[in-house]
Design an enzyme around this catalytic site. Structure first.
Site, PDB file in Angstrom:
ATOM      1  N   ASN A 102       0.838  -1.205   0.000  1.00  9.67           N
ATOM      2  CA  ASN A 102       0.000   0.000   0.000  1.00  9.67           C
ATOM      3  C   ASN A 102       0.874   1.257   0.000  1.00  9.67           C
ATOM      4  OD1 ASN A 102       0.972   0.018   2.634  1.00  9.67           O
ATOM      5  ND2 ASN A 102      -0.979   0.667   3.534  1.00  9.67           N
ATOM      6  N   ASP A 176     -11.762  -0.004   4.716  1.00 11.06           N
ATOM      7  CA  ASP A 176     -10.547  -0.795   4.509  1.00 11.06           C
ATOM      8  C   ASP A 176     -10.850  -2.270   4.270  1.00 11.06           C
ATOM      9  OD1 ASP A 176      -8.463   1.222   4.908  1.00 11.06           O
ATOM     10  OD2 ASP A 176      -9.221   1.331   6.936  1.00 11.06           O
TER      11      ASP A 176
END
Length: 412
Positions: A102, A176
């Site tokens: 990420n 998320d």
């Protein structure tokens, strides 16, 4: 318990990521038997320290959020700025099937870890990338959390609030987890292709893109401004006032969902004891309701009816009438929800100070049986073990520990 081999046994995953979304993908793959190796700095993933925000004690030995996102993984702590740390990272990649990251686009490019660079050396690698706002465009390098990139930029906060009030409160993890599972689906498809052909792939999604997909029905409907009402609205103004929350006499909210007003209206009003409105052509069918502008009126009548009884009474009435409804539950109630326990939503983890209930991933497998739930690793817990597997000898490892290229957390 089934002894069937887990579907991803033998698959090696390197997770170069922090916080929740990408870690969710890694956890999903680890549950399926993949060897997921998480790489951290010496300080560790910032997610290890979020307990006070969530209303929990900060305790490395009992870190329920860390478990949720990182159970069943191994961990190595490497200083990636040190050439020896970078070398160890590439040795890990040599045997890897999947890389999950990420990191922001610019950071990956500076480190030589972007897809275009890595695919030259690792042509069969599945490169999984999770970002805040997507890989392209003017905002690709903005920091992205689900509060901002998902809930705010993605249309939740402005559209789902009551028109006369501030946006809803949000809590970490909702966006998320959604994104992490989306990425996992793409990774599994790419892995299948890679195993068949030897050809790798880059799989990318973001908090922002996933939010737009989730909002797809309403984003598309927004192209027809002459129909319906423009959001945000007060729910009493909706074209279909039956999809609302109702307050009972004992202060509980009951959400009903009746997407087709005409199918449910007469049955619903009869169950509420206000069946006369179900027979009134001003309120039925829905076209008449809209033309007469009586949505707010019927909403008020339904709300008043709900205020005459406690939830337990309404639970029986609505169930018998086959009305789709659910009590708006708090987290404490979810921990004791019989339906959740019956469907294996929870796992009891034993900690030094006692037992805690942890939440499991929502996908289950009949033949494979229950997925394991080993606690999330401490910082660098498996570093020595992992380097030994890569062929490093004791002298090499001791030298890396001494110069802090390799770090293993110890309680002091």
């Amino acid at each position: 318990m089934s002894t069937r081999k887990k579907p991803l046994e033998g698959v090696k995953v390197i997770e170069l990521a922090t916080f929740i979304a990408a870690a969710t993908t890694g956890r999903f793959l680890a549950d399926l038997g993949a060897d997921v190796i998480k790489i951290e700095s010496a300080k560790g993933d910032p997610l290890r320290y979020t307990a006070p925000t969530e209303g929990r004690p900060l305790d490395m030995y009992e870190n329920t959020t860390w478990e949720l996102e990182n159970a069943n993984k191994r961990c190595i702590s490497l200083n990636m700025k040190d050439p020896k740390g970078k070398e160890a990272f590439f040795k890990l990649l040599d045997g890897a099937d999947i890389l999950i990251t990420n990191w922001r686009v610019q950071a990956l490019q500076r480190a030589g870890l972007d897809y275009e660079t890595l695919k030259v050396k690792y042509p069969s690698l599945v490169y999984a990338m999770c970002t805040g706002y997507g890989e392209y465009g003017p905002d690709k390098d903005l920091p992205g959390f689900d509060f901002t990139a998902f809930f705010a930029r993605g249309g939740y906060l402005e559209n789902l609030r009551q028109k006369t009030d501030v946006p809803m409160n949000v809590v970490p993890g909702l966006g998320d987890h959604n994104v992490g599972i989306n990425l996992a689906a793409g990774v599994l498809a790419a892995l299948y292709h890679a195993k068949l052909t030897g050809e790798g792939e880059k799989v990318e999604t973001s908090l922002f893109e996933s939010a737009i997909f989730n909002m797809g029905m309403m984003v598309q409907a927004a192209q027809y401004p002459d129909y319906g009402v423009k959001y945000p609205i007060n729910i009493s103004e909706a074209n279909n006032p039956l999809n609302a929350c109702w307050l009972t006499s004992d202060g509980r909210y009951v959400q009903t969902c009746m997407p087709d007003y005409n199918t449910y209206f007469k049955k619903f009003t009869a169950a509420l004891g206000i069946g006369e409105y179900g027979e009134d052509e001003k309120y039925y069918p829905v076209q008449n309701l809209i033309e007469n502008k009586l949505g707010t009126d019927i909403y008020s009548k339904i709300m008043a009816a709900f205020g005459t009884k406690e939830y337990k009474e309404w639970e029986k009435i609505l169930t018998e009438a086959d009305i789709p409804f659910a009590l708006a539950k708090n987290w404490e109630e979810l921990l004791e929800d019989e339906q959740a326990w019956a469907n294996d939503c929870f796992y009891k983890m034993k900690y030094p100070k006692g037992e805690r209930v942890l939440v499991k991933h929502p996908v289950k497998y009949q033949e494979m049986g229950p997925t394991p739930y080993d606690r999330g690793p401490f910082i660098g817990e498996h570093g020595i073990e992992i380097l030994s597997e890569l062929g490093y000898n004791k002298e090499d490892i001791d030298a890396m520990l001494a110069d802090k290229t390799l770090y293993v957390w110890e309680d002091k």
